[in-house]
Write a protein that holds these residues in place. Structure first.
Motif, PDB file in Angstrom:
ATOM      1  N   PRO A 240      15.338  16.661  25.083  1.00  0.00           N
ATOM      2  CA  PRO A 240      14.866  15.296  25.371  1.00  0.00           C
ATOM      3  C   PRO A 240      15.625  14.209  24.631  1.00  0.00           C
ATOM      4  O   PRO A 240      15.906  13.149  25.203  1.00  0.00           O
ATOM      5  CB  PRO A 240      13.389  15.339  24.955  1.00  0.00           C
ATOM      6  N   GLU A 241      15.977  14.458  23.360  1.00  0.00           N
ATOM      7  CA  GLU A 241      16.664  13.406  22.584  1.00  0.00           C
ATOM      8  C   GLU A 241      18.040  13.103  23.171  1.00  0.00           C
ATOM      9  O   GLU A 241      18.481  11.952  23.199  1.00  0.00           O
ATOM     10  CB  GLU A 241      16.809  13.830  21.119  1.00  0.00           C
ATOM     11  N   ILE A 242      18.732  14.153  23.639  1.00  0.00           N
ATOM     12  CA  ILE A 242      20.075  13.953  24.213  1.00  0.00           C
ATOM     13  C   ILE A 242      19.981  13.351  25.604  1.00  0.00           C
ATOM     14  O   ILE A 242      20.652  12.371  25.922  1.00  0.00           O
ATOM     15  CB  ILE A 242      20.828  15.302  24.261  1.00  0.00           C
ATOM     16  N   MET A 243      19.117  13.924  26.450  1.00  0.00           N
ATOM     17  CA  MET A 243      19.015  13.475  27.841  1.00  0.00           C
ATOM     18  C   MET A 243      18.475  12.050  27.950  1.00  0.00           C
ATOM     19  O   MET A 243      18.761  11.349  28.913  1.00  0.00           O
ATOM     20  CB  MET A 243      18.130  14.433  28.638  1.00  0.00           C
ATOM     21  N   GLU A 244      17.709  11.630  26.965  1.00  0.00           N
ATOM     22  CA  GLU A 244      17.196  10.258  26.976  1.00  0.00           C
ATOM     23  C   GLU A 244      18.332   9.238  26.929  1.00  0.00           C
ATOM     24  O   GLU A 244      18.218   8.132  27.457  1.00  0.00           O
ATOM     25  CB  GLU A 244      16.259  10.057  25.778  1.00  0.00           C
ATOM     26  N   LYS A 245      19.461   9.637  26.329  1.00  0.00           N
ATOM     27  CA  LYS A 245      20.596   8.721  26.164  1.00  0.00           C
ATOM     28  C   LYS A 245      21.638   8.877  27.271  1.00  0.00           C
ATOM     29  O   LYS A 245      22.625   8.143  27.296  1.00  0.00           O
ATOM     30  CB  LYS A 245      21.253   8.957  24.796  1.00  0.00           C
ATOM     31  N   ILE A 246      21.428   9.836  28.160  1.00  0.00           N
ATOM     32  CA  ILE A 246      22.391  10.083  29.240  1.00  0.00           C
ATOM     33  C   ILE A 246      21.820   9.565  30.557  1.00  0.00           C
ATOM     34  O   ILE A 246      20.682   9.887  30.909  1.00  0.00           O
ATOM     35  CB  ILE A 246      22.697  11.593  29.368  1.00  0.00           C
ATOM     36  N   PRO A 247      22.568   8.753  31.295  1.00  0.00           N
ATOM     37  CA  PRO A 247      22.048   8.263  32.581  1.00  0.00           C
ATOM     38  C   PRO A 247      21.933   9.399  33.593  1.00  0.00           C
ATOM     39  O   PRO A 247      22.627  10.412  33.507  1.00  0.00           O
ATOM     40  CB  PRO A 247      23.104   7.236  33.018  1.00  0.00           C
ATOM     41  N   GLY A 248      21.018   9.234  34.534  1.00  0.00           N
ATOM     42  CA  GLY A 248      20.858  10.255  35.565  1.00  0.00           C
ATOM     43  C   GLY A 248      19.528  10.135  36.267  1.00  0.00           C
ATOM     44  O   GLY A 248      18.694   9.261  35.942  1.00  0.00           O
ATOM     45  N   SER A 249      19.296  11.027  37.238  1.00  0.00           N
ATOM     46  CA  SER A 249      18.095  10.960  38.064  1.00  0.00           C
ATOM     47  C   SER A 249      16.822  11.233  37.272  1.00  0.00           C
ATOM     48  O   SER A 249      15.729  10.853  37.710  1.00  0.00           O
ATOM     49  CB  SER A 249      18.207  11.971  39.217  1.00  0.00           C
ATOM     50  N   HIS A 250      16.945  11.897  36.106  1.00  0.00           N
ATOM     51  CA  HIS A 250      15.746  12.213  35.329  1.00  0.00           C
ATOM     52  C   HIS A 250      15.035  10.950  34.853  1.00  0.00           C
ATOM     53  O   HIS A 250      13.832  10.992  34.578  1.00  0.00           O
ATOM     54  CB  HIS A 250      16.099  13.105  34.132  1.00  0.00           C
ATOM     55  N   HIS A 251      15.741   9.829  34.774  1.00  0.00           N
ATOM     56  CA  HIS A 251      15.102   8.583  34.356  1.00  0.00           C
ATOM     57  C   HIS A 251      14.274   7.968  35.488  1.00  0.00           C
ATOM     58  O   HIS A 251      13.406   7.128  35.236  1.00  0.00           O
ATOM     59  CB  HIS A 251      16.151   7.586  33.878  1.00  0.00           C
ATOM     60  N   ALA A 252      14.539   8.373  36.736  1.00  0.00           N
ATOM     61  CA  ALA A 252      13.775   7.834  37.868  1.00  0.00           C
ATOM     62  C   ALA A 252      12.316   8.239  37.768  1.00  0.00           C
ATOM     63  O   ALA A 252      11.432   7.520  38.246  1.00  0.00           O
ATOM     64  CB  ALA A 252      14.380   8.320  39.178  1.00  0.00           C
ATOM     65  N   ALA A 253      12.050   9.395  37.166  1.00  0.00           N
ATOM     66  CA  ALA A 253      10.672   9.873  37.050  1.00  0.00           C
ATOM     67  C   ALA A 253       9.828   8.896  36.241  1.00  0.00           C
ATOM     68  O   ALA A 253       8.708   8.538  36.625  1.00  0.00           O
ATOM     69  CB  ALA A 253      10.652  11.256  36.405  1.00  0.00           C
ATOM     70  N   SER A 254      10.363   8.450  35.115  1.00  0.00           N
ATOM     71  CA  SER A 254       9.609   7.532  34.267  1.00  0.00           C
ATOM     72  C   SER A 254       9.416   6.179  34.951  1.00  0.00           C
ATOM     73  O   SER A 254       8.379   5.529  34.786  1.00  0.00           O
ATOM     74  CB  SER A 254      10.327   7.344  32.929  1.00  0.00           C
ATOM     75  N   LYS A 255      10.393   5.752  35.746  1.00  0.00           N
ATOM     76  CA  LYS A 255      10.234   4.500  36.499  1.00  0.00           C
ATOM     77  C   LYS A 255       9.089   4.609  37.490  1.00  0.00           C
ATOM     78  O   LYS A 255       8.322   3.659  37.681  1.00  0.00           O
ATOM     79  CB  LYS A 255      11.539   4.160  37.228  1.00  0.00           C
ATOM     80  N   CYS A 256       8.964   5.778  38.120  1.00  0.00           N
ATOM     81  CA  CYS A 256       7.827   6.000  39.027  1.00  0.00           C
ATOM     82  C   CYS A 256       6.510   5.908  38.251  1.00  0.00           C
ATOM     83  O   CYS A 256       5.545   5.289  38.715  1.00  0.00           O
ATOM     84  CB  CYS A 256       7.935   7.370  39.696  1.00  0.00           C
ATOM     85  N   SER A 257       6.487   6.531  37.082  1.00  0.00           N
ATOM     86  CA  SER A 257       5.268   6.503  36.266  1.00  0.00           C
ATOM     87  C   SER A 257       4.876   5.080  35.905  1.00  0.00           C
ATOM     88  O   SER A 257       3.691   4.727  35.945  1.00  0.00           O
ATOM     89  CB  SER A 257       5.470   7.316  34.982  1.00  0.00           C
ATOM     90  N   GLN A 258       5.857   4.264  35.542  1.00  0.00           N
ATOM     91  CA  GLN A 258       5.549   2.886  35.167  1.00  0.00           C
ATOM     92  C   GLN A 258       4.958   2.117  36.339  1.00  0.00           C
ATOM     93  O   GLN A 258       4.063   1.276  36.163  1.00  0.00           O
ATOM     94  CB  GLN A 258       6.806   2.195  34.639  1.00  0.00           C
ATOM     95  N   GLY A 259       5.432   2.402  37.553  1.00  0.00           N
ATOM     96  CA  GLY A 259       4.866   1.755  38.732  1.00  0.00           C
ATOM     97  C   GLY A 259       3.420   2.167  38.958  1.00  0.00           C
ATOM     98  O   GLY A 259       2.563   1.333  39.305  1.00  0.00           O
ATOM     99  N   ILE A 260       3.119   3.447  38.763  1.00  0.00           N
ATOM    100  CA  ILE A 260       1.742   3.939  38.901  1.00  0.00           C
ATOM    101  C   ILE A 260       0.851   3.306  37.839  1.00  0.00           C
ATOM    102  O   ILE A 260      -0.277   2.881  38.125  1.00  0.00           O
ATOM    103  CB  ILE A 260       1.718   5.472  38.790  1.00  0.00           C
ATOM    104  N   ILE A 261       1.359   3.233  36.610  1.00  0.00           N
ATOM    105  CA  ILE A 261       0.586   2.649  35.507  1.00  0.00           C
ATOM    106  C   ILE A 261       0.276   1.176  35.787  1.00  0.00           C
ATOM    107  O   ILE A 261      -0.852   0.707  35.548  1.00  0.00           O
ATOM    108  CB  ILE A 261       1.354   2.813  34.182  1.00  0.00           C
ATOM    109  N   ARG A 262       1.237   0.435  36.321  1.00  0.00           N
ATOM    110  CA  ARG A 262       0.986  -0.986  36.635  1.00  0.00           C
ATOM    111  C   ARG A 262      -0.124  -1.130  37.681  1.00  0.00           C
ATOM    112  O   ARG A 262      -0.979  -2.024  37.582  1.00  0.00           O
ATOM    113  CB  ARG A 262       2.275  -1.655  37.122  1.00  0.00           C
TER     114      ARG A 262
END
Length: 496
Positions: free
Chosen positions: A224-246
């Motif tokens: 997680p610490e490494i992948m958090e700093k690397i761009p990629g599709s795995h970051h799209a998941a958290s963007k979806c979560s933020q939309g649900i949370i809003r």
């Protein structure tokens, strides 16, 4: 050159310390860990795992090391359980010891250990107890919730009817129908299927599950610490979560403005009342963050797992039209065409019940469940599992247990029927979870699956634009969950 040599020497020292640390963890003085492959510094056993099919990698290690073994996902020590006997002995027979929740970074980073699913200790106990009581008060397991599901099933049938027999993708129609059941409990009302905010919410939930099951998200879970700093599709998941949370936060604000503490109408109202009652209690877990995240948990679990199971269920009907024909015969004999299906019909429909159980077994949508964690040092099968160790129960190995009387790789409802054609329970059957962490809404899920499934098959014959021989049941993604392949079906109205 000297600087480079110094850096290399420092890196080797760090790796050596980490390696020794891993070795110390694995050979602690309190007892022997279950066997497993030797981990590398930092990488753990990553090189022995396939991020494209983590499940199969762990199954192969199980073949080599037995039903209980240890692997390191990066720096995280994990004990893996394979087969019905090992999973039952841990999660059921020693339920309290295995009741902790391990974190799954690609999902849990959005929750920060709040809500029910990724919480531990007193927070988990308080929120789970409150949620179970509140959900029961608002009809879970009662006639009132059955009536809501029946009404929603009729709305779903009407959406199928609107397609007029032309091929369509059932993904989002099913998601909206299932999501409305949770909406009625959490918000106190359902949404029209064309409501823009509701459409956005369900698209976000479906995409969140899909992205979370792709290989980049598996890498995120390990590093997680490494992948958090690397761009990629795995970051799209958290963007979806933020939309649900809003979306959830907006609904909470709306309900706060109109709340009558003496007359709560839904789950959020009850939680807000509880927050006010315990505002002076420093040990209380009833705060806004837990309300938002618990609501998120209910939505995700109550929408995606059931919607995905139904999608797999209808896909198998396209693949095996002869099974669909037998279901039509039983539905016509027991329910007929003139009344809507009811939960009480299940006891008179052994073949339908067997098919639904086989759909859940075969689709296996949560093959690795969610990680548990040891709440203390555990003596288990002659080994010692240290407190805090993550536990992965491979539910897939339970569903595909080789002791079954027929080939577990085949779709066969007969495994849930006795020689007289009566429904029989198969002990090695854990569709979503087991033990102390069993899904809060499992009874609701079973009711929804039966009523939605039978309502559609009562009214329609489902067909595929392609021949059954060309239909694949292979999942599109296998990670935390299995995602069925995209497909289209046509729904022909069954004539009386």
């Amino acid at each position: 050159m000297e600087l480079l040599s110094g850096s290399l020497f420092l890196l080797l020292c760090v790796c050596g310390v980490l390696f020794l640390g891993l070795g110390w963890k694995g050979k602690g003085g309190k007892g022997r860990l279950p066997p497993g492959p030797t981990p590398l510094p930092i990488l753990g056993n990553f090189l022995q795992l396939d991020p494209n099919n983590m499940l199969r990698s762990l199954e192969k290690l199980g073949e080599a090391y037995g039903s209980v073994f240890t692997v390191y996902l990066g720096l995280q020590r994990v004990v893996v359980l394979c087969g019905y006997k090992a999973v039952k002995e841990a999660l059921v027979d020693q339920a309290e010891d295995f009741s902790g929740r391990g974190q799954l970074p690609s999902f849990s980073k959005d929750f920060n250990e709040h809500g029910v699913v990724f919480a531990n200790g007193d927070r988990w106990r308080q929120l789970r107890r409150f949620s179970l009581t509140t959900l029961r008060n608002f009809g879970m397991g009662k006639r009132s919730i059955e009536e809501r599901i029946q009404e929603e099933a009729q709305c779903l049938a009407e959406e199928f009817h609107k397609t007029q027999g032309t091929p369509f993708d059932p993904t989002f129609i099913l998601s909206r129908a299932v999501s409305n059941i949770i909406c009625s409990i959490v918000f106190g009302n359902r949404f029209q299927y064309d409501d823009e905010k509701f459409l956005t919410l369900n698209n976000l939930i479906t995409e969140r599950f899909r992205v979370g099951s792709l290989p980049p998200s598996q890498l995120y879970n390990i590093f997680p610490e490494i992948m958090e700093k690397i761009p990629g599709s795995h970051h799209a998941a958290s963007k979806c979560s933020q939309g649900i949370i809003r979306f959830i936060e907006e609904r909470i604000k709306m309900q706060q403005a109109s709340l009558d503490p003496s007359d709560p109408h839904n789950y959020i109202d009850c939680f807000l009342v509880k927050m006010d009652q315990e505002k002076n209690n420093p040990a209380s877990e009833f705060c806004m963050e837990n309300l938002v995240m618990t609501t998120f948990n209910l939505f995700f679990a109550g929408t995606e797992t059931i919607g995905t199971t139904l999608r797999y269920g209808f896909l198998t009907m396209l693949k095996y039209p002869q099974i669909q024909e037998k279901l039509h015969e039983e539905i016509d004999r027991v329910i007929g065409r003139d009344r809507i299906p009811a939960t009480e019909d299940r006891n008179k429909m052994p073949y339908t019940e067997a098919v639904l159980h086989e759909i859940q077994r075969f689709s296996d949508i949560l093959p690795m469940s969610l990680p548990h964690a040891a709440t203390k040092d555990i003596n288990f099968k002659g080994y010692v599992i240290p407190k805090g160790t993550y536990i992965y129960p491979l539910l897939s190995s339970v569903h595909y247990d080789s002791e079954e009387h027929s080939n577990p790789q085949e779709f066969d409802p007969g495994r849930f029927l006795d020689s007289q054609g009566c429904f029989k329970k198969v002990e090695a059957f854990m569709p979503f979870s087991a033990g102390k962490r069993i899904c809060m809404g499992e009874g609701l899920a079973r009711m929804e699956l039966f009523l939605f499934f039978t309502t559609i098959l009562q009214a329609f014959t489902l067909q595929s634009p392609v021949p059954p021989s060309q239909i694949s049941l292979a999942p599109a993604a296998v990670g935390v969950g299995k995602v069925p392949p995209k497909y289209q079906l046509s729904a022909s109205w069954r004539q009386h």
